[in-house]
Design a protein around this motif. Structure first.
Motif, mmCIF file in Angstrom:
data_model
loop_
_atom_site.group_PDB
_atom_site.id
_atom_site.type_symbol
_atom_site.label_atom_id
_atom_site.label_comp_id
_atom_site.label_asym_id
_atom_site.label_seq_id
_atom_site.Cartn_x
_atom_site.Cartn_y
_atom_site.Cartn_z
ATOM 1 N N ALA A 379 22.756 -3.327 -3.885
ATOM 2 C CA ALA A 379 23.917 -2.606 -4.093
ATOM 3 C C ALA A 379 24.932 -3.486 -4.506
ATOM 4 C CB ALA A 379 23.837 -1.440 -3.195
ATOM 5 N N ASP A 380 24.826 -4.860 -3.939
ATOM 6 C CA ASP A 380 26.279 -5.651 -4.192
ATOM 7 C C ASP A 380 26.155 -6.265 -5.297
ATOM 8 O OD1 ASP A 380 23.991 -7.233 -3.535
ATOM 9 O OD2 ASP A 380 24.854 -8.073 -1.635
ATOM 10 N N GLY A 381 25.330 -6.103 -6.015
ATOM 11 C CA GLY A 381 25.386 -6.407 -7.536
ATOM 12 C C GLY A 381 24.481 -7.789 -7.880
ATOM 13 N N LEU A 382 23.699 -8.306 -6.700
ATOM 14 C CA LEU A 382 23.083 -9.634 -6.515
ATOM 15 C C LEU A 382 21.715 -9.232 -6.582
ATOM 16 C CD1 LEU A 382 24.744 -11.205 -3.409
ATOM 17 C CD2 LEU A 382 25.571 -11.652 -6.047
ATOM 18 N N LEU A 383 20.840 -10.471 -7.183
ATOM 19 C CA LEU A 383 19.143 -10.282 -7.029
ATOM 20 C C LEU A 383 19.027 -11.092 -5.869
ATOM 21 C CD1 LEU A 383 18.335 -11.236 -10.846
ATOM 22 C CD2 LEU A 383 18.451 -8.994 -9.578
ATOM 23 N N SER A 384 18.026 -10.740 -5.304
ATOM 24 C CA SER A 384 17.497 -11.273 -3.955
ATOM 25 C C SER A 384 15.852 -11.452 -4.209
ATOM 26 C CB SER A 384 17.495 -10.147 -3.023
ATOM 27 O OG SER A 384 16.954 -10.891 -1.602
ATOM 28 N N LEU A 385 15.540 -12.873 -4.119
ATOM 29 C CA LEU A 385 14.091 -13.220 -4.256
ATOM 30 C C LEU A 385 13.764 -13.745 -2.828
ATOM 31 C CD1 LEU A 385 11.883 -13.787 -6.486
ATOM 32 C CD2 LEU A 385 12.988 -16.295 -6.312
#
Length: 461
Positions: A379-385
Protein backbone atom coordinates in the motif's frame (compact mmCIF):
# COMPACT_ATOMS: atom_id res chain seq x y z
CA UNK A 1 8.65 15.90 36.12
CA UNK A 2 7.87 17.61 32.87
CA UNK A 3 6.98 14.45 30.99
CA UNK A 4 3.58 12.66 31.07
CA UNK A 5 4.40 9.66 33.25
CA UNK A 6 0.94 8.12 32.82
CA UNK A 7 1.64 7.20 29.20
CA UNK A 8 3.44 4.02 30.27
CA UNK A 9 1.84 1.23 32.28
CA UNK A 10 2.63 1.15 36.02
CA UNK A 11 4.57 -2.09 35.69
CA UNK A 12 6.69 -0.65 32.91
CA UNK A 13 7.43 2.49 34.90
CA UNK A 14 8.49 0.46 37.91
CA UNK A 15 10.76 -1.75 35.78
CA UNK A 16 12.40 1.35 34.32
CA UNK A 17 12.92 2.89 37.74
CA UNK A 18 14.32 -0.39 39.07
CA UNK A 19 16.89 -0.55 36.24
CA UNK A 20 17.96 3.05 36.84
CA UNK A 21 18.15 2.51 40.61
CA UNK A 22 20.30 -0.61 40.23
CA UNK A 23 22.62 1.20 37.81
CA UNK A 24 23.10 4.14 40.19
CA UNK A 25 23.58 2.00 43.29
CA UNK A 26 25.88 -0.63 41.79
CA UNK A 27 27.73 1.90 39.65
CA UNK A 28 28.10 4.27 42.65
CA UNK A 29 27.11 7.34 40.63
CA UNK A 30 26.60 10.57 42.61
CA UNK A 31 23.50 11.09 40.48
CA UNK A 32 21.90 9.46 37.47
CA UNK A 33 18.96 10.60 35.35
CA UNK A 34 17.26 8.88 32.40
CA UNK A 35 14.50 9.70 29.93
CA UNK A 36 12.65 7.31 27.62
CA UNK A 37 11.19 8.39 24.27
CA UNK A 38 8.37 6.59 22.47
CA UNK A 39 6.66 7.65 19.24
CA UNK A 40 8.87 10.74 19.14
CA UNK A 41 7.91 12.05 22.62
CA UNK A 42 9.42 11.73 26.07
CA UNK A 43 7.17 9.46 28.11
CA UNK A 44 9.18 8.76 31.26
CA UNK A 45 11.96 10.36 33.30
CA UNK A 46 13.55 8.80 36.36
CA UNK A 47 16.42 9.90 38.58
CA UNK A 48 18.35 8.80 41.63
CA UNK A 49 19.97 10.90 44.40
CA UNK A 50 20.47 14.63 44.01
CA UNK A 51 22.09 17.60 42.30
CA UNK A 52 22.24 20.79 44.38
CA UNK A 53 20.05 19.19 47.02
CA UNK A 54 17.20 17.90 44.85
CA UNK A 55 16.61 14.99 42.50
CA UNK A 56 17.79 15.81 38.98
CA UNK A 57 15.09 16.12 36.34
CA UNK A 58 15.11 16.34 32.58
CA UNK A 59 16.24 20.00 32.73
CA UNK A 60 19.54 19.51 34.64
CA UNK A 61 22.62 19.73 32.44
CA UNK A 62 25.33 17.08 32.37
CA UNK A 63 28.36 17.01 30.12
CA UNK A 64 27.69 14.61 27.23
CA UNK A 65 31.20 14.08 25.85
CA UNK A 66 31.31 12.25 22.53
CA UNK A 67 27.59 12.51 21.86
CA UNK A 68 28.85 15.89 20.63
CA UNK A 69 30.27 14.00 17.63
CA UNK A 70 26.77 13.14 16.44
CA UNK A 71 25.87 16.84 16.47
CA UNK A 72 29.02 17.61 14.46
CA UNK A 73 28.13 14.86 11.99
CA UNK A 74 24.69 16.43 11.48
CA UNK A 75 26.38 19.71 10.50
CA UNK A 76 28.59 17.91 7.97
CA UNK A 77 25.63 16.05 6.44
CA UNK A 78 23.86 19.38 6.07
CA UNK A 79 26.79 20.68 4.00
CA UNK A 80 26.57 17.56 1.84
CA UNK A 81 22.82 17.90 1.36
CA UNK A 82 23.28 21.53 0.32
CA UNK A 83 25.76 20.46 -2.37
CA UNK A 84 28.69 22.26 -0.74
CA UNK A 85 30.76 19.08 -0.50
CA UNK A 86 30.67 15.37 -1.23
CA UNK A 87 31.38 12.77 1.43
CA UNK A 88 33.84 11.15 -0.99
CA UNK A 89 35.86 14.37 -1.17
CA UNK A 90 39.30 14.27 0.46
CA UNK A 91 39.48 16.71 3.35
CA UNK A 92 42.27 18.56 1.53
CA UNK A 93 39.79 19.78 -1.10
CA UNK A 94 37.93 21.91 1.44
CA UNK A 95 40.40 22.29 4.32
CA UNK A 96 43.92 22.34 2.89
CA UNK A 97 47.16 22.17 4.79
CA UNK A 98 46.18 19.97 7.74
CA UNK A 99 48.62 17.16 7.00
CA UNK A 100 45.71 14.70 7.18
CA UNK A 101 43.94 15.78 4.01
CA UNK A 102 44.05 12.47 2.16
CA UNK A 103 41.30 11.05 4.37
CA UNK A 104 37.85 11.55 2.91
CA UNK A 105 35.05 13.29 4.77
CA UNK A 106 33.12 10.01 4.97
CA UNK A 107 36.15 8.23 6.42
CA UNK A 108 36.51 10.88 9.11
CA UNK A 109 32.82 10.58 9.98
CA UNK A 110 33.14 6.80 10.23
CA UNK A 111 36.48 6.79 12.11
CA UNK A 112 38.21 4.98 9.26
CA UNK A 113 40.56 7.82 8.28
CA UNK A 114 43.57 6.13 9.86
CA UNK A 115 44.10 8.91 12.43
CA UNK A 116 45.31 8.48 16.01
CA UNK A 117 42.69 8.03 18.72
CA UNK A 118 43.89 10.94 20.83
CA UNK A 119 45.62 14.27 20.54
CA UNK A 120 49.35 14.25 21.42
CA UNK A 121 50.54 15.93 24.57
CA UNK A 122 48.88 16.04 28.00
CA UNK A 123 45.56 14.27 28.59
CA UNK A 124 43.43 16.59 26.49
CA UNK A 125 40.17 16.06 28.38
CA UNK A 126 41.73 17.48 31.57
CA UNK A 127 43.90 20.13 29.92
CA UNK A 128 42.73 23.64 28.93
CA UNK A 129 42.06 23.83 25.20
CA UNK A 130 44.16 26.97 24.99
CA UNK A 131 47.30 24.79 24.90
CA UNK A 132 46.10 23.47 21.48
CA UNK A 133 45.25 26.64 19.56
CA UNK A 134 45.98 25.21 16.09
CA UNK A 135 45.00 22.05 14.23
CA UNK A 136 48.68 21.09 14.12
CA UNK A 137 48.64 20.98 17.93
CA UNK A 138 45.69 18.55 17.81
CA UNK A 139 47.16 16.25 15.16
CA UNK A 140 50.84 16.24 16.09
CA UNK A 141 53.71 15.24 13.83
CA UNK A 142 52.30 11.76 13.11
CA UNK A 143 48.53 12.03 12.59
CA UNK A 144 48.15 8.69 10.75
CA UNK A 145 48.55 5.38 12.56
CA UNK A 146 46.81 3.17 9.99
CA UNK A 147 46.25 3.11 6.22
CA UNK A 148 43.42 5.44 5.26
CA UNK A 149 40.08 3.68 4.82
CA UNK A 150 41.28 0.21 5.83
CA UNK A 151 40.03 -0.16 9.40
CA UNK A 152 37.85 1.41 12.05
CA UNK A 153 39.97 3.25 14.60
CA UNK A 154 38.09 5.70 16.80
CA UNK A 155 39.62 9.16 16.47
CA UNK A 156 38.86 12.27 18.49
CA UNK A 157 41.18 14.43 16.33
CA UNK A 158 39.20 13.27 13.28
CA UNK A 159 36.11 15.07 14.58
CA UNK A 160 38.19 18.12 15.41
CA UNK A 161 39.01 18.22 11.69
CA UNK A 162 35.31 17.89 10.83
CA UNK A 163 34.50 20.81 13.14
CA UNK A 164 37.20 22.85 11.42
CA UNK A 165 35.71 21.84 8.06
CA UNK A 166 32.31 23.20 9.16
CA UNK A 167 33.96 26.46 10.23
CA UNK A 168 35.84 26.75 6.92
CA UNK A 169 32.77 26.17 4.73
CA UNK A 170 30.34 28.24 6.85
CA UNK A 171 32.79 31.01 7.73
CA UNK A 172 31.68 30.98 11.38
CA UNK A 173 32.69 29.24 14.65
CA UNK A 174 31.55 25.65 15.05
CA UNK A 175 29.42 26.37 18.10
CA UNK A 176 27.67 29.33 16.44
CA UNK A 177 26.83 27.18 13.41
CA UNK A 178 25.57 24.39 15.65
CA UNK A 179 23.32 26.73 17.60
CA UNK A 180 21.83 28.36 14.50
CA UNK A 181 21.41 25.25 12.36
CA UNK A 182 20.58 22.47 14.85
CA UNK A 183 19.96 23.55 18.44
CA UNK A 184 17.53 26.39 17.79
CA UNK A 185 15.48 24.70 15.02
CA UNK A 186 15.05 21.55 17.15
CA UNK A 187 14.30 23.50 20.32
CA UNK A 188 17.40 22.23 22.15
CA UNK A 189 17.65 25.35 24.28
CA UNK A 190 19.39 23.63 27.20
CA UNK A 191 22.29 22.33 25.09
CA UNK A 192 25.39 24.52 25.18
CA UNK A 193 29.15 24.61 25.02
CA UNK A 194 29.46 25.91 28.60
CA UNK A 195 27.51 24.73 31.64
CA UNK A 196 24.34 26.68 32.43
CA UNK A 197 22.50 26.32 35.74
CA UNK A 198 21.04 24.05 36.84
CA UNK A 199 23.88 21.64 36.06
CA UNK A 200 25.61 18.75 37.76
CA UNK A 201 29.20 18.87 38.97
CA UNK A 202 31.56 16.20 37.75
CA UNK A 203 33.04 13.72 40.23
CA UNK A 204 35.57 10.91 40.39
CA UNK A 205 34.53 8.06 42.71
CA UNK A 206 37.36 6.29 44.52
CA UNK A 207 37.54 2.68 43.27
CA UNK A 208 38.13 1.27 46.79
CA UNK A 209 36.26 3.72 48.98
CA UNK A 210 32.93 5.52 48.89
CA UNK A 211 34.72 8.84 48.52
CA UNK A 212 34.51 11.60 45.91
CA UNK A 213 37.00 13.88 44.20
CA UNK A 214 35.87 16.83 42.05
CA UNK A 215 36.95 16.66 38.41
CA UNK A 216 38.03 19.75 36.45
CA UNK A 217 35.73 21.01 33.71
CA UNK A 218 37.91 22.33 30.91
CA UNK A 219 37.04 24.22 27.75
CA UNK A 220 38.33 21.84 25.09
CA UNK A 221 39.19 24.55 22.57
CA UNK A 222 39.96 23.06 19.17
CA UNK A 223 38.77 19.66 20.39
CA UNK A 224 35.27 20.99 21.13
CA UNK A 225 33.57 19.33 18.10
CA UNK A 226 34.64 15.96 19.54
CA UNK A 227 33.23 16.36 23.05
CA UNK A 228 32.46 19.84 24.36
CA UNK A 229 28.69 19.93 24.82
CA UNK A 230 26.51 20.02 27.93
CA UNK A 231 22.89 18.92 27.66
CA UNK A 232 19.87 17.50 29.46
CA UNK A 233 17.86 14.34 29.07
CA UNK A 234 14.98 16.53 27.89
CA UNK A 235 17.01 18.04 25.05
CA UNK A 236 18.61 14.73 24.13
CA UNK A 237 15.17 13.11 24.05
CA UNK A 238 14.17 15.64 21.39
CA UNK A 239 17.47 14.99 19.58
CA UNK A 240 16.77 11.24 19.71
CA UNK A 241 13.37 11.78 18.09
CA UNK A 242 15.09 13.81 15.35
CA UNK A 243 17.71 11.09 14.78
CA UNK A 244 14.87 8.61 14.32
CA UNK A 245 12.52 10.62 12.11
CA UNK A 246 14.53 13.51 10.69
CA UNK A 247 13.32 17.10 10.45
CA UNK A 248 13.33 18.93 7.13
CA UNK A 249 14.52 22.09 8.87
CA UNK A 250 17.75 20.28 9.78
CA UNK A 251 18.18 16.92 8.01
CA UNK A 252 15.79 14.68 6.09
CA UNK A 253 14.69 11.27 7.32
CA UNK A 254 16.82 9.73 4.55
CA UNK A 255 19.95 11.54 5.73
CA UNK A 256 19.56 10.57 9.38
CA UNK A 257 18.93 6.98 8.25
CA UNK A 258 22.23 7.21 6.35
CA UNK A 259 23.94 8.24 9.59
CA UNK A 260 22.58 5.08 11.23
CA UNK A 261 23.91 2.82 8.44
CA UNK A 262 27.26 0.99 8.91
CA UNK A 263 29.92 2.87 6.97
CA UNK A 264 33.25 1.49 8.13
CA UNK A 265 35.29 -1.71 7.91
CA UNK A 266 34.70 -3.79 11.03
CA UNK A 267 37.39 -5.46 13.12
CA UNK A 268 37.02 -9.13 14.03
CA UNK A 269 36.28 -8.16 17.63
CA UNK A 270 33.61 -5.74 16.46
CA UNK A 271 31.94 -8.44 14.37
CA UNK A 272 31.90 -10.75 17.39
CA UNK A 273 30.37 -8.02 19.55
CA UNK A 274 27.84 -7.01 16.88
CA UNK A 275 29.19 -3.46 16.85
CA UNK A 276 29.60 -1.14 13.86
CA UNK A 277 29.89 2.59 13.17
CA UNK A 278 27.92 4.76 10.78
CA UNK A 279 28.39 8.47 10.05
CA UNK A 280 28.83 9.92 13.52
CA UNK A 281 26.71 7.19 15.13
CA UNK A 282 27.50 3.91 16.87
CA UNK A 283 25.48 0.84 15.84
CA UNK A 284 25.08 -2.44 17.68
CA UNK A 285 22.97 -5.59 17.83
CA UNK A 286 21.88 -6.38 21.38
CA UNK A 287 19.31 -8.99 22.42
CA UNK A 288 18.35 -9.37 18.76
CA UNK A 289 17.57 -5.66 18.50
CA UNK A 290 19.27 -3.14 16.19
CA UNK A 291 20.33 -0.09 18.21
CA UNK A 292 21.96 3.15 17.12
CA UNK A 293 23.19 6.21 18.96
CA UNK A 294 26.34 7.32 20.78
CA UNK A 295 28.02 7.11 24.13
CA UNK A 296 29.98 9.90 25.77
CA UNK A 297 32.42 10.44 28.60
CA UNK A 298 34.63 13.17 29.98
CA UNK A 299 36.25 13.31 33.42
CA UNK A 300 33.34 13.54 35.84
CA UNK A 301 30.60 12.52 33.40
CA UNK A 302 29.10 9.59 31.50
CA UNK A 303 26.36 9.80 28.86
CA UNK A 304 24.48 7.58 26.44
CA UNK A 305 21.81 8.04 23.80
CA UNK A 306 20.36 4.85 22.30
CA UNK A 307 17.71 4.45 19.59
CA UNK A 308 15.68 1.30 18.99
CA UNK A 309 14.46 2.44 15.59
CA UNK A 310 12.26 -0.56 14.75
CA UNK A 311 10.56 -0.34 18.15
CA UNK A 312 10.37 3.49 17.97
CA UNK A 313 11.78 3.66 21.50
CA UNK A 314 14.85 5.62 22.60
CA UNK A 315 16.60 6.17 25.91
CA UNK A 316 18.97 8.82 27.26
CA UNK A 317 21.00 8.20 30.42
CA UNK A 318 23.35 10.74 32.09
CA UNK A 319 25.52 10.42 35.21
CA UNK A 320 28.10 12.65 36.89
CA UNK A 321 30.98 10.26 37.51
CA UNK A 322 34.18 9.45 35.64
CA UNK A 323 33.52 5.70 35.72
CA UNK A 324 31.04 3.29 37.20
CA UNK A 325 27.67 2.48 35.62
CA UNK A 326 27.72 1.03 32.10
CA UNK A 327 25.30 3.49 30.57
CA UNK A 328 25.20 1.86 27.13
CA UNK A 329 23.85 -1.30 28.78
CA UNK A 330 21.43 0.72 30.91
CA UNK A 331 20.04 2.61 27.89
CA UNK A 332 19.71 -0.59 25.86
CA UNK A 333 17.85 -2.20 28.76
CA UNK A 334 15.46 0.75 29.03
CA UNK A 335 14.65 0.41 25.34
CA UNK A 336 14.16 -3.34 25.75
CA UNK A 337 11.92 -2.98 28.81
CA UNK A 338 9.49 -0.70 26.99
CA UNK A 339 9.66 -2.58 23.69
CA UNK A 340 8.91 -5.93 25.35
CA UNK A 341 6.41 -4.77 27.98
CA UNK A 342 4.46 -2.54 25.62
CA UNK A 343 5.16 -3.67 22.04
CA UNK A 344 4.68 -1.16 19.30
CA UNK A 345 1.16 -1.23 17.88
CA UNK A 346 1.47 -1.72 14.12
CA UNK A 347 -0.19 0.63 11.70
CA UNK A 348 -3.50 -0.78 10.44
CA UNK A 349 -3.37 -2.64 7.17
CA UNK A 350 -4.94 -0.65 4.36
CA UNK A 351 -5.50 -1.62 0.73
CA UNK A 352 -3.99 0.16 -2.23
CA UNK A 353 -5.81 3.32 -3.26
CA UNK A 354 -5.55 2.36 -6.91
CA UNK A 355 -4.56 -0.88 -8.61
CA UNK A 356 -2.45 -0.73 -11.78
CA UNK A 357 -3.27 -3.86 -13.84
CA UNK A 358 0.22 -3.84 -15.35
CA UNK A 359 1.76 -4.01 -11.87
CA UNK A 360 -0.76 -6.52 -10.57
CA UNK A 361 0.37 -8.78 -13.40
CA UNK A 362 3.85 -8.86 -11.80
CA UNK A 363 2.66 -9.91 -8.36
CA UNK A 364 2.99 -13.48 -7.21
CA UNK A 365 5.50 -16.29 -7.42
CA UNK A 366 8.81 -16.07 -9.31
CA UNK A 367 11.89 -18.27 -9.53
CA UNK A 368 15.55 -17.42 -9.76
CA UNK A 369 16.81 -20.78 -10.94
CA UNK A 370 15.17 -23.08 -8.41
CA UNK A 371 14.85 -20.50 -5.61
CA UNK A 372 11.25 -19.45 -5.06
CA UNK A 373 10.37 -15.81 -4.39
CA UNK A 374 7.19 -13.85 -3.86
CA UNK A 375 6.69 -10.38 -5.35
CA UNK A 376 4.09 -8.26 -3.57
CA UNK A 377 2.58 -4.82 -4.23
CA UNK A 378 2.26 -2.89 -0.97
CA UNK A 379 0.00 0.00 0.00
CA UNK A 380 3.00 2.36 0.35
CA UNK A 381 3.58 2.10 -3.41
CA UNK A 382 6.59 -0.21 -3.20
CA UNK A 383 7.32 -3.68 -4.53
CA UNK A 384 8.51 -6.25 -2.00
CA UNK A 385 10.54 -9.30 -3.02
CA UNK A 386 11.28 -12.02 -0.48
CA UNK A 387 11.98 -15.77 -0.39
CA UNK A 388 9.01 -18.09 -0.20
CA UNK A 389 10.73 -20.00 2.60
CA UNK A 390 13.79 -19.69 4.79
CA UNK A 391 16.38 -16.96 4.72
CA UNK A 392 17.56 -15.33 1.54
CA UNK A 393 17.90 -12.11 -0.37
CA UNK A 394 15.02 -9.75 0.13
CA UNK A 395 14.38 -6.11 -0.66
CA UNK A 396 11.79 -3.48 -1.28
CA UNK A 397 11.85 -1.56 -4.56
CA UNK A 398 10.87 2.01 -5.33
CA UNK A 399 9.38 2.98 -8.71
CA UNK A 400 11.54 5.18 -10.93
CA UNK A 401 8.67 6.40 -13.08
CA UNK A 402 9.96 4.74 -16.26
CA UNK A 403 8.80 1.20 -15.67
CA UNK A 404 11.86 0.24 -13.64
CA UNK A 405 12.33 -0.15 -9.90
CA UNK A 406 15.36 0.43 -7.64
CA UNK A 407 16.23 -1.79 -4.68
CA UNK A 408 16.22 -0.08 -1.29
CA UNK A 409 18.11 -2.48 0.97
CA UNK A 410 20.14 -5.64 1.32
CA UNK A 411 21.82 -7.42 -1.57
CA UNK A 412 19.63 -5.63 -4.10
CA UNK A 413 20.14 -2.10 -2.76
CA UNK A 414 20.58 0.20 -5.75
CA UNK A 415 20.01 -2.63 -8.24
CA UNK A 416 17.51 -2.19 -11.06
CA UNK A 417 14.41 -4.37 -11.45
CA UNK A 418 12.49 -4.38 -14.74
CA UNK A 419 9.82 -6.49 -16.34
CA UNK A 420 10.85 -7.77 -19.78
CA UNK A 421 7.89 -8.22 -22.12
CA UNK A 422 7.39 -10.28 -25.23
CA UNK A 423 6.36 -8.65 -28.52
CA UNK A 424 2.69 -9.27 -27.66
CA UNK A 425 3.10 -7.32 -24.40
CA UNK A 426 2.95 -10.33 -22.06
CA UNK A 427 5.59 -10.52 -19.35
CA UNK A 428 8.44 -12.84 -20.29
CA UNK A 429 10.55 -12.54 -17.14
CA UNK A 430 11.97 -10.17 -14.57
CA UNK A 431 15.50 -8.84 -14.90
CA UNK A 432 17.04 -7.94 -11.55
CA UNK A 433 20.63 -6.77 -11.83
CA UNK A 434 21.09 -9.23 -14.74
CA UNK A 435 19.45 -12.13 -12.85
CA UNK A 436 16.51 -13.70 -14.72
CA UNK A 437 13.38 -14.48 -12.67
CA UNK A 438 10.82 -16.74 -14.33
CA UNK A 439 7.32 -17.92 -13.41
CA UNK A 440 8.46 -21.56 -13.28
CA UNK A 441 11.88 -22.89 -12.26
CA UNK A 442 14.07 -22.83 -15.39
CA UNK A 443 10.98 -22.19 -17.46
CA UNK A 444 11.05 -23.69 -20.95
CA UNK A 445 11.82 -21.08 -23.59
CA UNK A 446 12.84 -18.45 -21.04
CA UNK A 447 16.02 -16.50 -21.84
CA UNK A 448 17.97 -18.04 -18.96
CA UNK A 449 21.73 -17.56 -19.48
CA UNK A 450 23.26 -20.88 -20.53
CA UNK A 451 19.90 -22.05 -21.86
CA UNK A 452 17.41 -24.58 -20.55
CA UNK A 453 17.84 -28.22 -21.53
CA UNK A 454 15.13 -28.88 -24.19
CA UNK A 455 14.27 -32.30 -22.70
CA UNK A 456 13.15 -30.58 -19.52
CA UNK A 457 12.94 -32.02 -16.03
CA UNK A 458 13.47 -35.74 -15.57
CA UNK A 459 14.12 -38.49 -13.06
CA UNK A 460 17.08 -40.80 -12.77
CA UNK A 461 16.37 -44.40 -13.80
Amino acid sequence: MTTPQEELLPGTRRALLHRVAVAQAEGRAPSLVATVVRDGRAVWTGARTSVDGHAPDDDVQYRIGSITKTFTAVLVLRLRDEGLLDLADPLEKHLPGTGAGEATIAELLAHSGGLAAESPGPWWERTPGSVRPELADVLGERPFLHPVGRRHHYSNPGFTLLGALVEEVRGAPWEDVLRAEVLQPLGLLRTSGRPEAPHAGGWAVHPWADALLPEPSEDLGRMAPAGQLWSTTGDLARFAAFLTRGDERVLSAASVAEMRTPATPMEVADVADGVAYGLGMQIQYRDGRLLAGHSGSLPGFLANLTLGVEDDVAAVVLANCTSGPQLSAVAADLVRIVAEAEPRIPEPWRPLREVDPALLELAGQWYWGTYGYGLRLTADGLLSLEPLSGKGRRSRFRANGDGTWTGLEGYYAGELLRAVRRPDGAVSHLDLGSFVFTRQPYEEGAPVPGGVDPEGWRGIG
